[in-house]
Design a protein around this motif. Structure first.
Motif, mmCIF file in Angstrom:
data_model
loop_
_atom_site.group_PDB
_atom_site.id
_atom_site.type_symbol
_atom_site.label_atom_id
_atom_site.label_comp_id
_atom_site.label_asym_id
_atom_site.label_seq_id
_atom_site.Cartn_x
_atom_site.Cartn_y
_atom_site.Cartn_z
ATOM 1 N N LEU A 1 -0.008 2.998 5.787
ATOM 2 C CA LEU A 1 -0.893 3.685 6.915
ATOM 3 C C LEU A 1 0.447 4.868 6.954
ATOM 4 O O LEU A 1 -0.464 6.519 6.423
ATOM 5 C CB LEU A 1 -0.663 3.154 8.132
ATOM 6 N N GLY A 2 1.746 4.937 6.762
ATOM 7 C CA GLY A 2 2.271 6.536 6.583
ATOM 8 C C GLY A 2 2.241 7.527 5.995
ATOM 9 O O GLY A 2 1.940 8.315 5.433
ATOM 10 N N LEU A 3 1.812 6.306 3.908
ATOM 11 C CA LEU A 3 1.296 6.883 2.452
ATOM 12 C C LEU A 3 0.695 7.106 3.185
ATOM 13 O O LEU A 3 0.392 8.543 2.367
ATOM 14 C CB LEU A 3 1.827 5.580 1.715
ATOM 15 N N TRP A 4 -0.566 6.856 3.185
ATOM 16 C CA TRP A 4 -2.523 6.860 3.188
ATOM 17 C C TRP A 4 -1.886 8.626 4.513
ATOM 18 O O TRP A 4 -2.704 9.461 4.324
ATOM 19 C CB TRP A 4 -3.072 6.434 4.032
ATOM 20 N N ASN A 5 -0.820 8.547 5.274
ATOM 21 C CA ASN A 5 -1.235 9.719 6.468
ATOM 22 C C ASN A 5 -0.832 10.879 5.921
ATOM 23 O O ASN A 5 -1.272 12.062 6.167
ATOM 24 C CB ASN A 5 -1.029 9.278 7.500
ATOM 25 N N ALA A 6 0.138 10.847 4.084
ATOM 26 C CA ALA A 6 0.723 11.479 3.806
ATOM 27 C C ALA A 6 -0.346 12.205 2.584
ATOM 28 O O ALA A 6 -0.417 13.484 3.103
ATOM 29 C CB ALA A 6 2.323 11.283 3.431
ATOM 30 N N ARG A 7 -0.948 11.494 2.512
ATOM 31 C CA ARG A 7 -1.507 11.684 1.568
ATOM 32 C C ARG A 7 -3.262 12.970 1.914
ATOM 33 O O ARG A 7 -3.497 13.636 1.575
ATOM 34 C CB ARG A 7 -2.220 10.717 1.223
ATOM 35 N N ALA A 8 -3.415 12.260 3.229
ATOM 36 C CA ALA A 8 -4.285 13.010 4.090
ATOM 37 C C ALA A 8 -3.894 14.231 4.239
ATOM 38 O O ALA A 8 -4.822 15.455 4.307
ATOM 39 C CB ALA A 8 -4.887 11.829 5.359
ATOM 40 N N ALA A 9 -2.311 14.343 4.635
ATOM 41 C CA ALA A 9 -2.134 15.813 5.010
ATOM 42 C C ALA A 9 -1.828 16.937 3.486
ATOM 43 O O ALA A 9 -1.232 17.528 3.854
ATOM 44 C CB ALA A 9 -0.939 15.762 5.673
ATOM 45 N N GLY A 10 -2.045 15.953 2.041
ATOM 46 C CA GLY A 10 -1.802 17.301 0.961
ATOM 47 C C GLY A 10 -0.858 16.445 0.984
ATOM 48 O O GLY A 10 -0.549 17.179 0.004
ATOM 49 N N LEU A 11 -0.268 15.563 1.058
ATOM 50 C CA LEU A 11 1.382 15.247 -0.365
ATOM 51 C C LEU A 11 1.369 14.216 -1.361
ATOM 52 O O LEU A 11 -0.067 13.102 -0.916
ATOM 53 C CB LEU A 11 2.549 14.584 1.049
#
Length: 553
Positions: A51-61
């Motif tokens: 979930l942390g990685l997907w949040n980062a991906r959605a935020a543009g990382l």
């Protein structure tokens, strides 16, 4: 081998050496994708989660940036399997996309045929889907948009929602330049701060999602600015009636909205207007197995729905939000931590994290007050220690949290801060009743009427009351700008979100620039100490350290 502050391990944990010169820089870098688990003095432990990685991906990382961060700050070589795993997990986000098709309406598309086949044949997902349009596209029942996103997240294939939003009923809203105040530079009228502007831009470009800002950093103003960009009717969901009225006052002050355009939908009033502020409590009121007021969400053509304190969303609101995926949704919070573990629900139904500002960054810019966190260790007297030792596990926390020794320490601390605005905060009402009597201070608790709460908060703001005793009803959405000292005598066991919110009561910048002081009273050698350590985890992630002192004698 680098001399970095991180030790990255194959079990997806990261150790951060807090005394390293680059510790603060590294903490900020990994906060975008890793969650703090433990925060002892010298070595903090983080965990990398999907979930942390997907949040980062959605935020543009992207995965490359995450991997570069680990490689840059790691003291030892980063395990190769972990690098591969991070890349693969992040690549799962957006492999499935929800889109609007001009012919078929809502569809789910992919560039990865096997993934689509996998989810189509999943027992729970299949019934939410319509006919196959082509090998890479399947129709979706529009009413199932939210439920589908929830199930896909649980299946490990979080969908990127590109299906757009209905416009809602137009209603022009403009930010107004008001008089100089705490939100303004010293030489003129207020304006959006750079981070508030960025938060609104990130939210709007993403369509829906969550903005995480420290208490006192102006989350309400971010909401008002999003409303101005939207220019539509707006439903604002808040924790209680006092919060609803603070939102209304702030909107009247910061925007072109008038009294007649803002309605309150609470236990006290049922006004539906172009901007309606409703409490979670009234919306989740249940009669005969039904929620009579939830129709407010569906029966109006809202262009924007704002969820204040999104980390507190009750389950019925989640269920209704699943049906509101065509409306733009903005969640506001100081912490995305949910003690019930439903962060995934926030991600799939409200949206991913669009903006997150570290507390210490905002503090360094002078927008929130610096804070000194102090853990005061207390010894239980002999009779209480014996009672604690013989108590059932279910009773141990209450016994140590409400120790008579704590009341004596509270009196000394309040006397030490004579002339300052002091909040005494606790969990147990009988303890708070006794403290209010000993301190000769007013008490706000659940049974205190809204009118009386507003009167006492107002007198506290104006300095007519210096000490106020409050239960957990004051944890959220209460604006007390000059409060500079909080003394926490007991709490909701190990709640990290509560700890953050209670410190947040002190975070408004003070007129004289002084530091806020946050005391937590902890009974030594009891479960109180264990819960305190858990409660402090979120603030440790934000860069706050607790000084430990012995109780004054």
């Amino acid at each position: 081998m680098n001399d970095g502050p991180l030790i990255v391990q194959s079990d997806k944990t990261i150790l951060l050496e807090t005394g390293h010169p680059l510790a603060t820089e590294a903490r900020h870098a990994i906060a975008a994708f890793a969650e703090l688990e433990r925060a002892p003095e010298h070595m903090h432990s983080y965990r990398i989660t999907p979930l942390g990685l997907w949040n980062a991906r959605a935020a543009g990382l992207d995965a490359e940036q995450v991997l570069d961060t680990l490689l840059k700050y790691s003291r030892f070589p980063v395990p190769h399997p972990l690098l591969i795993d991070i890349e693969e997990v992040m690549s799962r986000y957006g492999r499935l996309r929800l889109e609007k098709d001009p012919v078929h309406g809502l569809v789910m598309r992919t560039n990865d045929f096997p993934v689509l086949e996998e989810v189509i044949h999943a027992k729970k997902v299949g019934p939410l889907l319509g006919p196959r349009i082509d090998p890479l596209t399947v129709a979706v029942h529009s009413s199932q948009r939210g439920a589908l996103k929830q199930l896909l997240l649980k299946a490990g294939w979080p969908a990127e929602d590109l299906a757009g939003y209905v416009d809602g009923t137009p209603h022009p809203i403009a930010l107004t330049a008001g008089d100089a105040d705490a939100q303004a530079p010293k030489d003129g009228a207020w304006s959006l701060r750079p981070y508030q502007n960025l938060a609104v831009e990130n939210f709007w470009s993403g369509g829906s999602g969550v903005v995480v800002l420290p208490c006192g950093a102006g989350k309400t103003i971010v909401g008002a600015a999003a409303m101005a960009v939207s220019g539509t009717t707006t439903l604002i969901l808040v924790t209680n009636t006092v919060s609803a009225r603070q939102w209304k006052a702030e909107l009247l002050r910061r925007t072109s909205l008038t009294e007649a355009e803002i309605g309150e939908y609470s236990g006290a009033a049922k006004e539906v207007r172009p901007v309606t502020i409703a409490t979670y409590q009234v919306l989740t009121l249940r009669r005969g197995g039904l929620y009579p007021h939830l129709e407010l969400l569906n029966d109006n053509d809202w262009g924007l729905i704002i969820y204040d304190e999104v980390h507190l969303l009750p389950a019925p609101i989640f269920r209704m939000t699943a049906d509101l995926q065509a409306r733009r949704r903005l969640g506001l919070t100081a912490t995305l931590v949910r003690e019930d573990g439903r962060e995934g629900e926030v991600f799939s139904l409200i949206g991913p994290k669009r903006y997150d500002a570290p507390w210490k960054d905002i503090e360094a810019q002078g927008y929130i007050a610096p804070a000194d966190c102090v853990e005061v260790r207390i010894d239980l007297p002999g009779d209480e220690r014996m009672a604690y030792a013989m108590a059932d596990d279910a009773d141990k926390y209450r016994l140590c949290a409400t120790s008579e020794s704590k009341s004596a320490v509270v009196e000394k601390l309040v006397a030490e801060h004579a002339g300052e605005q002091v909040l005494v905060i606790g969990q147990y009402i009988d303890q708070l009743d006794e403290l209010a009597e000993r301190l000769d201070a007013p008490l706000i608790k659940g049974e205190t009427s809204v009118r009386e709460r507003e009167r006492l908060f107002d007198e506290f703001r104006r300095g007519l009351i210096n000490t106020l005793v409050v239960s957990k009803v004051a944890n959220f959405s209460i604006d007390l700008p000059e409060a500079s000292v909080a003394i926490q005598v007991s709490g909701s066991f190990g709640s990290r979100q509560e700890e953050a919110q209670r410190l947040g009561r002190l975070m408004r910048p003070k007129a004289d620039g002084r530091t806020a002081r946050f005391y937590t009273l902890v009974a030594r050698d009891t479960v109180d100490a264990g819960f305190a350590a858990k409660r402090q985890r979120f603030l440790a992630e934000q860069g706050y350290a607790y000084r430990i002192i012995d109780a004054p004698s």
